[in-house]
Write a protein that holds these residues in place. Structure first.
Motif, PDB file in Angstrom:
ATOM      1  N   ASP A  13      36.603 -32.261 149.815  1.00 58.32           N
ATOM      2  CA  ASP A  13      35.138 -32.244 149.899  1.00 58.32           C
ATOM      3  C   ASP A  13      34.601 -33.666 149.726  1.00 58.32           C
ATOM      4  O   ASP A  13      35.364 -34.626 149.596  1.00 58.32           O
ATOM      5  CB  ASP A  13      34.534 -31.269 148.877  1.00 58.32           C
ATOM      6  CG  ASP A  13      34.748 -31.677 147.417  1.00 58.32           C
ATOM      7  OD1 ASP A  13      35.018 -32.877 147.141  1.00 58.32           O
ATOM      8  OD2 ASP A  13      34.634 -30.800 146.541  1.00 58.32           O
ATOM      9  N   GLU A  14      33.292 -33.799 149.706  1.00 64.90           N
ATOM     10  CA  GLU A  14      32.680 -35.134 149.662  1.00 64.90           C
ATOM     11  C   GLU A  14      32.974 -35.871 148.363  1.00 64.90           C
ATOM     12  O   GLU A  14      32.829 -37.096 148.294  1.00 64.90           O
ATOM     13  CB  GLU A  14      31.170 -35.013 149.867  1.00 64.90           C
ATOM     14  CG  GLU A  14      30.797 -34.547 151.260  1.00 64.90           C
ATOM     15  CD  GLU A  14      29.307 -34.606 151.514  1.00 64.90           C
ATOM     16  OE1 GLU A  14      28.581 -35.174 150.683  1.00 64.90           O
ATOM     17  OE2 GLU A  14      28.863 -34.110 152.558  1.00 64.90           O
ATOM     18  N   ASN A  15      33.395 -35.146 147.335  1.00 63.06           N
ATOM     19  CA  ASN A  15      33.733 -35.763 146.051  1.00 63.06           C
ATOM     20  C   ASN A  15      35.232 -35.991 145.872  1.00 63.06           C
ATOM     21  O   ASN A  15      35.680 -36.383 144.795  1.00 63.06           O
ATOM     22  CB  ASN A  15      33.197 -34.901 144.906  1.00 63.06           C
ATOM     23  CG  ASN A  15      31.685 -34.776 144.938  1.00 63.06           C
ATOM     24  OD1 ASN A  15      30.978 -35.770 145.084  1.00 63.06           O
ATOM     25  ND2 ASN A  15      31.183 -33.549 144.817  1.00 63.06           N
ATOM     26  N   GLY A  16      36.008 -35.728 146.914  1.00 60.18           N
ATOM     27  CA  GLY A  16      37.437 -35.976 146.851  1.00 60.18           C
ATOM     28  C   GLY A  16      38.247 -34.856 146.245  1.00 60.18           C
ATOM     29  O   GLY A  16      39.428 -35.030 145.956  1.00 60.18           O
ATOM     30  N   LYS A  17      37.647 -33.691 146.050  1.00 55.16           N
ATOM     31  CA  LYS A  17      38.384 -32.549 145.516  1.00 55.16           C
ATOM     32  C   LYS A  17      38.985 -31.734 146.660  1.00 55.16           C
ATOM     33  O   LYS A  17      38.420 -31.675 147.754  1.00 55.16           O
ATOM     34  CB  LYS A  17      37.457 -31.666 144.672  1.00 55.16           C
ATOM     35  CG  LYS A  17      36.934 -32.355 143.414  1.00 55.16           C
ATOM     36  CD  LYS A  17      36.034 -31.429 142.615  1.00 55.16           C
ATOM     37  CE  LYS A  17      35.527 -32.121 141.348  1.00 55.16           C
ATOM     38  NZ  LYS A  17      34.609 -31.243 140.565  1.00 55.16           N
ATOM     39  N   ASN A  19      39.631 -29.051 149.121  1.00 56.93           N
ATOM     40  CA  ASN A  19      38.797 -27.993 149.695  1.00 56.93           C
ATOM     41  C   ASN A  19      39.715 -26.851 150.123  1.00 56.93           C
ATOM     42  O   ASN A  19      40.311 -26.895 151.197  1.00 56.93           O
ATOM     43  CB  ASN A  19      38.011 -28.556 150.885  1.00 56.93           C
ATOM     44  CG  ASN A  19      37.240 -27.498 151.645  1.00 56.93           C
ATOM     45  OD1 ASN A  19      37.118 -26.357 151.201  1.00 56.93           O
ATOM     46  ND2 ASN A  19      36.723 -27.873 152.804  1.00 56.93           N
ATOM     47  N   GLN A  55      46.487 -32.277 141.592  1.00 58.70           N
ATOM     48  CA  GLN A  55      45.977 -32.007 142.940  1.00 58.70           C
ATOM     49  C   GLN A  55      47.118 -31.697 143.898  1.00 58.70           C
ATOM     50  O   GLN A  55      47.009 -30.797 144.747  1.00 58.70           O
ATOM     51  CB  GLN A  55      45.176 -33.203 143.446  1.00 58.70           C
ATOM     52  CG  GLN A  55      43.815 -33.370 142.793  1.00 58.70           C
ATOM     53  CD  GLN A  55      43.098 -34.611 143.250  1.00 58.70           C
ATOM     54  OE1 GLN A  55      43.687 -35.698 143.300  1.00 58.70           O
ATOM     55  NE2 GLN A  55      41.827 -34.483 143.596  1.00 58.70           N
ATOM     56  N   TYR A 264      36.884 -34.282 154.443  1.00 61.48           N
ATOM     57  CA  TYR A 264      36.799 -35.739 154.433  1.00 61.48           C
ATOM     58  C   TYR A 264      38.099 -36.334 153.892  1.00 61.48           C
ATOM     59  O   TYR A 264      38.940 -35.631 153.344  1.00 61.48           O
ATOM     60  CB  TYR A 264      35.627 -36.184 153.549  1.00 61.48           C
ATOM     61  CG  TYR A 264      34.312 -35.584 153.972  1.00 61.48           C
ATOM     62  CD1 TYR A 264      33.507 -36.228 154.902  1.00 61.48           C
ATOM     63  CD2 TYR A 264      33.880 -34.361 153.451  1.00 61.48           C
ATOM     64  CE1 TYR A 264      32.288 -35.679 155.305  1.00 61.48           C
ATOM     65  CE2 TYR A 264      32.672 -33.802 153.849  1.00 61.48           C
ATOM     66  CZ  TYR A 264      31.889 -34.461 154.776  1.00 61.48           C
ATOM     67  OH  TYR A 264      30.698 -33.917 155.176  1.00 61.48           O
ATOM     68  N   ARG A 266      39.892 -39.017 151.162  1.00 60.16           N
ATOM     69  CA  ARG A 266      39.616 -39.523 149.825  1.00 60.16           C
ATOM     70  C   ARG A 266      39.407 -41.041 149.858  1.00 60.16           C
ATOM     71  O   ARG A 266      40.018 -41.736 150.657  1.00 60.16           O
ATOM     72  CB  ARG A 266      40.772 -39.192 148.877  1.00 60.16           C
ATOM     73  CG  ARG A 266      40.796 -37.733 148.434  1.00 60.16           C
ATOM     74  CD  ARG A 266      41.989 -37.442 147.524  1.00 60.16           C
ATOM     75  NE  ARG A 266      42.000 -38.285 146.338  1.00 60.16           N
ATOM     76  CZ  ARG A 266      41.291 -38.057 145.238  1.00 60.16           C
ATOM     77  NH1 ARG A 266      40.522 -36.987 145.162  1.00 60.16           N
ATOM     78  NH2 ARG A 266      41.365 -38.865 144.199  1.00 60.16           N
ATOM     79  N   LYS A 267      38.552 -41.512 148.978  1.00 60.11           N
ATOM     80  CA  LYS A 267      38.384 -42.957 148.820  1.00 60.11           C
ATOM     81  C   LYS A 267      39.685 -43.559 148.307  1.00 60.11           C
ATOM     82  O   LYS A 267      40.440 -42.893 147.603  1.00 60.11           O
ATOM     83  CB  LYS A 267      37.244 -43.241 147.835  1.00 60.11           C
ATOM     84  CG  LYS A 267      35.860 -42.900 148.382  1.00 60.11           C
ATOM     85  CD  LYS A 267      34.777 -43.310 147.395  1.00 60.11           C
ATOM     86  CE  LYS A 267      33.400 -43.051 147.974  1.00 60.11           C
ATOM     87  NZ  LYS A 267      32.320 -43.465 147.049  1.00 60.11           N
ATOM     88  N   ARG A 271      34.428 -43.455 155.585  1.00 56.33           N
ATOM     89  CA  ARG A 271      33.919 -42.466 156.530  1.00 56.33           C
ATOM     90  C   ARG A 271      33.769 -43.115 157.908  1.00 56.33           C
ATOM     91  O   ARG A 271      33.524 -44.319 158.024  1.00 56.33           O
ATOM     92  CB  ARG A 271      32.552 -41.937 156.071  1.00 56.33           C
ATOM     93  CG  ARG A 271      32.553 -41.317 154.691  1.00 56.33           C
ATOM     94  CD  ARG A 271      33.091 -39.897 154.721  1.00 56.33           C
ATOM     95  NE  ARG A 271      33.237 -39.361 153.373  1.00 56.33           N
ATOM     96  CZ  ARG A 271      32.256 -38.773 152.685  1.00 56.33           C
ATOM     97  NH1 ARG A 271      31.051 -38.670 153.220  1.00 56.33           N
ATOM     98  NH2 ARG A 271      32.479 -38.307 151.468  1.00 56.33           N
TER      99      ARG A 271
END
Length: 288
Positions: A13-17, A19, A55, A264, A266-267, A271
């Motif tokens: 997701d957008e926070n790097g978790k 999905n 993770q 997405y 991960r940083k 993007r």
């Protein structure tokens, strides 16, 4: 264990978790649409080296739960922390993964005895098979025929994911070890490797191009080289466009264009710009 394996992309997701919904959709797309023979989980394409151990375990769990026994599963457990590598190997084995894989230890300039001890340490702590992951361009670890022979002395080492353009060494390994599994790791060189009688391939672009990869492999096995070369040409056109646009981000955008919640990266991966997102959509329309 022969065949075409997708180096599985992971949805974040957008926070790097992780999905979970998106990851399950990616798995189903690979099995139901791309028709691959197996999945290579938590490799470079899954952004493994940007994730915590917890993770990685979550990904292993979700993928196994979604797949059950539909296709073969290979768990990439390699890590600089040997304790983490052992822990992940045990975890994936307990989940029922068909085999393990581990990238050679990297960053520090490990000598071959250290590399060999790394694999043996993982395997002495787990009841499973190992596929060496050799990717010198990213790890800086190159091995010669004699060193592969030493690794293969461990009966639990059943093969290698060979991600290198050294086709002389590939041919020598194939000739010397006909009973070991050799997987080609460069999607753009699949035909060249298939001609040398590899046992399959593991690739990131198979997430969106698995059907063509299966065609190339099957045609090469049937000695229909001219036909295989045409499919490889289309494949390489797609790969060239993906690489120019941003590898993992573009694969995810192509999947999104096909209705898959690929999420997405991960940083610190960035993007895509709107222009590059549109490029990816055009690739999906053109090639998929």
């Amino acid at each position: 264990m022969n065949g075409i394996y997708t180096a599985l992309i992971c949805s974040f997701d957008e926070n790097g978790k992780v999905n979970e919904k998106g990851l399950r959709e990616i798995v189903r797309h690979n099995i139901d649409v791309q028709k691959v023979d197996g999945l290579y989980v938590n490799g470079s394409s899954g952004e493994n080296f940007l994730m915590s151990a917890d993770q990685k375990k979550k990904v292993f769990e979700i993928v196994k739960d979604e797949v059950k026994d539909e296709v073969k599963l290979i768990a990439q457990v390699g890590a600089l922390d040997i304790d983490e590598a052992v822990e992940l190997a045990q975890f994936a084995t307990d989940l029922g993964y068909d085999a393990l894989s581990a990238v050679t230890p990297f960053y520090y300039r490990f000598d071959f005895e250290e590399v060999k001890d790394y694999y043996n340490t993982i395997l002495e702590n787990v009841d499973n098979k190992m596929i060496i992951y050799s990717i010198p361009a990213l790890t800086g670890v190159s091995m010669n025929l004699e060193q592969f022979a030493e690794l293969f002395e461990n009966e639990k080492v059943i093969g290698v994911k060979f991600t290198a353009p050294d086709f002389f060494l590939l041919e020598r390994i194939r000739h010397a070890f006909p009973d070991k599994l050799i997987y080609s790791g460069f999607d753009e060189m699949l035909l060249s490797a298939a001609v040398l009688n590899v046992d399959g391939a593991i690739g990131s672009t198979f997430n969106v191009n698995g059907q063509r990869a299966k065609q190339i492999y099957a045609l090469a096995k049937e000695s229909r080289i001219d036909e295989a070369r045409e499919v490889q040409k289309v494949t390489n056109d797609l790969i060239a466009e993906i690489l120019a646009n941003g590898l993992y981000q573009t694969i995810k955008e192509i999947l999104k264009a096909q209705g898959v919640d690929a999420g997405y990266c991960r940083k610190p991966m960035k993007r895509l710009t709107e222009d590059k997102v549109e490029n990816a959509k055009a690739m999906a329309a053109k090639y998929c």
